[in-house]
Design an enzyme around this catalytic site. Structure first.
Site, mmCIF file in Angstrom:
data_model
loop_
_atom_site.group_PDB
_atom_site.id
_atom_site.type_symbol
_atom_site.label_atom_id
_atom_site.label_comp_id
_atom_site.label_asym_id
_atom_site.label_seq_id
_atom_site.Cartn_x
_atom_site.Cartn_y
_atom_site.Cartn_z
ATOM 1 N N LYS A 1 46.280 44.350 38.404
ATOM 2 C CA LYS A 1 45.898 44.170 37.173
ATOM 3 C C LYS A 1 44.490 43.895 36.909
ATOM 4 O O LYS A 1 43.830 43.042 37.098
ATOM 5 C CB LYS A 1 46.929 42.892 36.564
ATOM 6 C CG LYS A 1 46.184 42.404 35.261
ATOM 7 C CD LYS A 1 46.734 43.053 33.991
ATOM 8 C CE LYS A 1 46.296 42.534 32.912
ATOM 9 N NZ LYS A 1 44.582 42.059 32.801
ATOM 10 N N GLU B 1 39.177 32.967 44.054
ATOM 11 C CA GLU B 1 37.683 32.859 43.936
ATOM 12 C C GLU B 1 37.357 32.474 42.337
ATOM 13 O O GLU B 1 37.832 33.290 41.587
ATOM 14 C CB GLU B 1 37.162 34.167 44.520
ATOM 15 C CG GLU B 1 35.642 33.965 44.715
ATOM 16 C CD GLU B 1 34.818 34.277 43.654
ATOM 17 O OE1 GLU B 1 34.628 33.098 42.867
ATOM 18 O OE2 GLU B 1 34.213 35.349 43.416
ATOM 19 N N CYS C 1 29.766 35.420 40.026
ATOM 20 C CA CYS C 1 30.158 34.084 40.447
ATOM 21 C C CYS C 1 29.297 33.099 41.084
ATOM 22 O O CYS C 1 29.277 32.028 41.143
ATOM 23 C CB CYS C 1 31.555 34.227 41.174
ATOM 24 S SG CYS C 1 32.774 35.222 40.451
ATOM 25 N N GLU D 1 29.430 27.128 34.185
ATOM 26 C CA GLU D 1 29.139 28.608 34.657
ATOM 27 C C GLU D 1 28.829 29.350 33.348
ATOM 28 O O GLU D 1 29.940 29.661 32.540
ATOM 29 C CB GLU D 1 30.313 29.106 35.743
ATOM 30 C CG GLU D 1 29.588 30.448 36.195
ATOM 31 C CD GLU D 1 30.762 31.129 37.429
ATOM 32 O OE1 GLU D 1 31.146 30.220 37.901
ATOM 33 O OE2 GLU D 1 30.212 31.936 37.635
ATOM 34 N N GLY E 1 46.285 45.863 30.729
ATOM 35 C CA GLY E 1 46.860 45.241 29.599
ATOM 36 C C GLY E 1 46.210 43.864 29.626
ATOM 37 O O GLY E 1 45.302 43.381 30.052
ATOM 38 N N PHE E 2 46.813 43.277 28.589
ATOM 39 C CA PHE E 2 46.284 41.776 28.186
ATOM 40 C C PHE E 2 47.070 40.754 29.268
ATOM 41 O O PHE E 2 48.198 40.655 29.696
ATOM 42 C CB PHE E 2 46.369 41.494 26.929
ATOM 43 C CG PHE E 2 45.894 42.378 25.797
ATOM 44 C CD1 PHE E 2 44.694 42.660 25.939
ATOM 45 C CD2 PHE E 2 46.795 42.854 24.970
ATOM 46 C CE1 PHE E 2 44.261 43.602 25.160
ATOM 47 C CE2 PHE E 2 46.313 43.865 23.955
ATOM 48 C CZ PHE E 2 45.038 44.312 24.100
ATOM 49 N N GLY E 3 46.227 39.779 29.684
ATOM 50 C CA GLY E 3 46.755 38.787 30.644
ATOM 51 C C GLY E 3 48.058 38.102 30.286
ATOM 52 O O GLY E 3 48.920 37.996 31.067
ATOM 53 N N GLU F 1 50.379 39.307 28.498
ATOM 54 C CA GLU F 1 51.404 40.170 28.566
ATOM 55 C C GLU F 1 51.641 40.915 29.907
ATOM 56 O O GLU F 1 52.972 41.320 30.083
ATOM 57 C CB GLU F 1 51.132 41.303 27.348
ATOM 58 C CG GLU F 1 50.930 40.651 25.911
ATOM 59 C CD GLU F 1 50.802 41.602 24.795
ATOM 60 O OE1 GLU F 1 50.699 41.270 23.834
ATOM 61 O OE2 GLU F 1 50.140 42.811 25.382
ATOM 62 N N ALA F 2 50.585 41.330 30.581
ATOM 63 C CA ALA F 2 50.890 41.715 31.963
ATOM 64 C C ALA F 2 50.347 41.148 33.054
ATOM 65 O O ALA F 2 50.930 41.301 33.985
ATOM 66 C CB ALA F 2 50.053 43.163 31.781
ATOM 67 N N GLY F 3 49.248 40.255 33.169
ATOM 68 C CA GLY F 3 48.848 39.391 33.928
ATOM 69 C C GLY F 3 49.906 38.403 34.466
ATOM 70 O O GLY F 3 50.323 38.392 35.544
#
Lengths: 508, 135
Positions: free
Chosen positions: A190, A264, A303, A404, A220-222, A224-226
């Site tokens: 994803k 991570e 990161c 961060e 897709g969006f987190g 909805e798909a993540g």
């Protein structure tokens, strides 16, 4: 604020990018189950340049079906064949490096000189590295007594879910896909919603060399798909790069399914400059100055961005004057122009977040040594997301030293002793990267050992070669990417404990 | 006894953020919650979840209820944030996390203000997350 007129080479030509991309499932491009697409906005000018499929649970389930089917054969494919496929992917990327670099720049906003020199070459080498290490990989065997032998064989975990960040869309996908495939796993990927296009362009190129279903990509969006990928009981492992709250949420789902994860989750990396660096004004001192300015690499969206400069108080003036001068010399401009050194931030919300930190830095009393605001460029870039490389001077308890920002922003403070430098360096929730610059042979060993971080660059920074393990201490996560040890994060050990004795034990 | 001044709030909310919450409540009628993130990518941003979807634990602190939503943060992160007043705002954008407003094309965002010395002295205490772990 005044607008800066660009004086630079013309941007290179944009490669042909399709108006929309479907999901890549089972070796084919498949329309989203919900029939919807969303605009992919280029940070260069804030305008849509393509569309991505808006995936949902149904799409994830389809991708998982394809990955489970493919796992039946891919898991039994010889390392020779898996290695050949990975090398083939690398060859195709190499042959298309320039086109992929341009697409990546349009998708993410980073300067072309970086996608050409770093992102794409590192992807290519990474696939080759994992193609090679599995050819030399061996399991272990031990003789427990003259009749008993233990064989520890490595077997692939199964279908894995991999959630990719937007800062190095192709490279971070490669860091996850290459070891998973090398280990014999199949994957459902994803990509981040900000950067869903470059990976689909890559899938178009490599579709024919991959057995169907080995790599599946659902955009897709987190939520909805993540989420349906992360909490699916049909995933044997989840690999995630991102931030702490989502990291915890994914671990929470993994705990419900009792599956392993690797994470991570970022950092607030100290870059420590010892007094000895200024003993001479030579090539090494110049290298140290560049090392401090490395915070601007990838617009700071790394990161391990060296976002805290710790410098010995005796050399502060001499060193920082040159660092500020070098920072001011960073040429911003059209990311597709070859002489642009720093491009656009990846999205509007990222841009707004960085500006909110520039505000809080000032409120907390930090001094702005350079930059400090948006970069207003013209020539079609007025609506892009550009921020001036910024250096604050302050102290380590300020929020700009602890959070961060994920932008071209670093904060400098001073120390008096080695002990104080270590104390400041470790006064953070995170422990991903760190830098140590010194001419002192003892410090070169003792200081990195005292820093609680998974990667300490010694007299260099921001190198990410394959075969150097990369991962976090503390709240920066766990798992070590970029190295053959990642193979074992995608495998389980099958122990065959064999008796060659014909005699019974005599218990029953 | 009447308080001299209204209770000082650790987290405020803008009108625009309230409107987004109203929209989201239609889809998530059982309620919403916020957890402030740290770390890379979409980090340092507030995450909005369906109430109870994110498990709050003893390592979290509760800062405030904003517009009917509990707002949490990791206790260690709060140590570095506690001297600032937060305002939940919203900006057009994509985000990249499981925060539920993302499909609307907007992203919640935190703006911050440093409390004055006088304000710091009269801030209400935060609650530890284990009080909420049954939520």
């Amino acid at each position: 604020m005044s607008t800066q007129t660009l004086s630079q080479t013309a941007p290179v030509e944009r490669p042909e990018i399709k108006a929309r991309y479907d999901h890549f499932i089972g070796g084919k491009f498949v329309a989203p189950a919900g029939g919807e697409y969303f605009d992919n906005i280029s940070p260069i000018d804030g305008k849509p340049f393509s569309q991505a499929a808006r995936g949902n649970k149904e799409d994830i389930d389809r991708a998982l079906d394809a990955a489970h089917e493919a796992f039946k054969t891919w898991s039994k494919t010889s390392p020779t064949e898996r290695s050949r496929v990975l090398n083939k992917i690398a060859d195709i990327m190499e042959a298309n490096l320039e086109m992929l670099a341009r697409v990546e720049t349009i998708d993410n906003g980073k300067a072309l000189r970086e996608t050409r020199a770093a992102d794409l070459p590192l992807c290519i080498d990474h696939f080759r590295y994992f193609a090679s290490v599995i050819r030399a990989d061996e399991s272990t065997i031990s003789e427990h007594d003259e009749h008993t032998v233990s064989i520890a064989l490595k077997e692939p975990l199964g279908v894995v879910g991999q959630i990719i960040p937007w800062n190095f869309p192709l490279l971070m996908a490669t860091w996850k896909i290459a070891p998973a495939l090398a280990a014999g796993c199949t994957t459902v990927v994803k990509p981040a919603e900000q950067t869903p296009t470059s990976i689909m362009v890559l899938m178009e190129l490599i579709a024919d060399v991959l057995p169907p279903g080995v790599i599946n990509v659902v955009t897709g969006f987190g939520p909805e798909a993540g989420k349906p990928l992360a909490n699916s009981p049909r995933v044997a492992k989840v690999s995630f790069t991102g931030e702490t709250t989502t990291g915890r949420l994914i671990m929470q789902y993994a705990s419900e399914n009792l599956v392993p994860v690797t994470m991570e989750l970022g950092g607030k990396s100290p870059n420590i400059f010892m007094k000895s660096i200024a003993d001479e004004d030579d090539a090494f001192f110049d290298k140290c100055i560049e090392g401090a300015v490395m915070f601007a690499l990838n617009q700071g969206e790394v990161c391990t961005c060296p976002s805290r400069i710790l410098v010995h108080e005796d050399i502060y003036d001499k060193f920082m004057e040159r660092v500020v001068e070098r920072t001011k010399a960073i040429k911003m401009g059209h990311p597709l122009a070859e002489d642009t050194m720093m491009g656009a931030q990846a999205s509007n919300d990222q841009y707004e977040k960085i500006l909110s930190y520039l505000d809080i830095g000032r409120q907390e009393g930090a001094e702005v040594l350079c930059g400090g605001g948006p970069m207003n460029l013209n020539s079609g870039l007025e609506t892009g997301y550009y921020i001036q490389p910024t250096i604050f001077k302050g102290h380590n308890k300020m929020r700009i030293f602890q959070e961060e920002i994920f932008g071209p922003v670093t904060s400098v403070t001073t120390f008096k002793t080695v002990e104080e430098a270590i104390e400041i360096a470790n006064d953070t929730m995170y422990g991903l990267g760190a830098g140590l610059w010194s001419r002192d042979a003892h410090e070169l060993y003792t200081v990195p050992r005292a820093i609680k971080a998974g990667r300490v660059w010694v007299n260099n920074y921001h190198a990410y070669p394959a075969h150097a393990p990369f991962g976090g201490y503390k709240k920066s996560g766990f798992g070590r990417e970029n190295h053959l040890m990642m193979l074992d994060h995608y495998r389980a050990t099958k122990n065959m404990l064999i008796s060659y004795s014909k005699d019974k034990l005599g218990f029953f | 006894m009447e308080e001299k001044e209204p209770r000082l709030r650790r987290v405020l909310i803008t009108e625009a953020a309230m409107e987004v919450i109203d929209t989201l409540r239609k889809r998530y009628p059982d309620g919403l919650m916020f957890h402030q993130s740290g770390g890379c990518c979409d980090g340092s941003s507030p995450m909005c979840f369906e109430k109870g979807d994110f498990k709050i634990g003893s390592s979290d602190v509760w800062l405030e209820e904003i517009y009917g939503c509990d707002f949490f943060m990791s206790a260690d992160q709060f140590e570095y944030w506690k001297h600032t007043q937060l305002t939940l705002d919203v900006t057009p954008g994509r985000g990249s996390s499981f925060s539920v407003e993302i499909p609307l094309g907007v992203r919640f965002l935190i703006r911050s203000r440093v409390f004055t010395m006088e304000e710091l002295e009269r801030l209400p205490p935060v609650k530890t997350g284990d009080t909420f772990s049954a939520v």
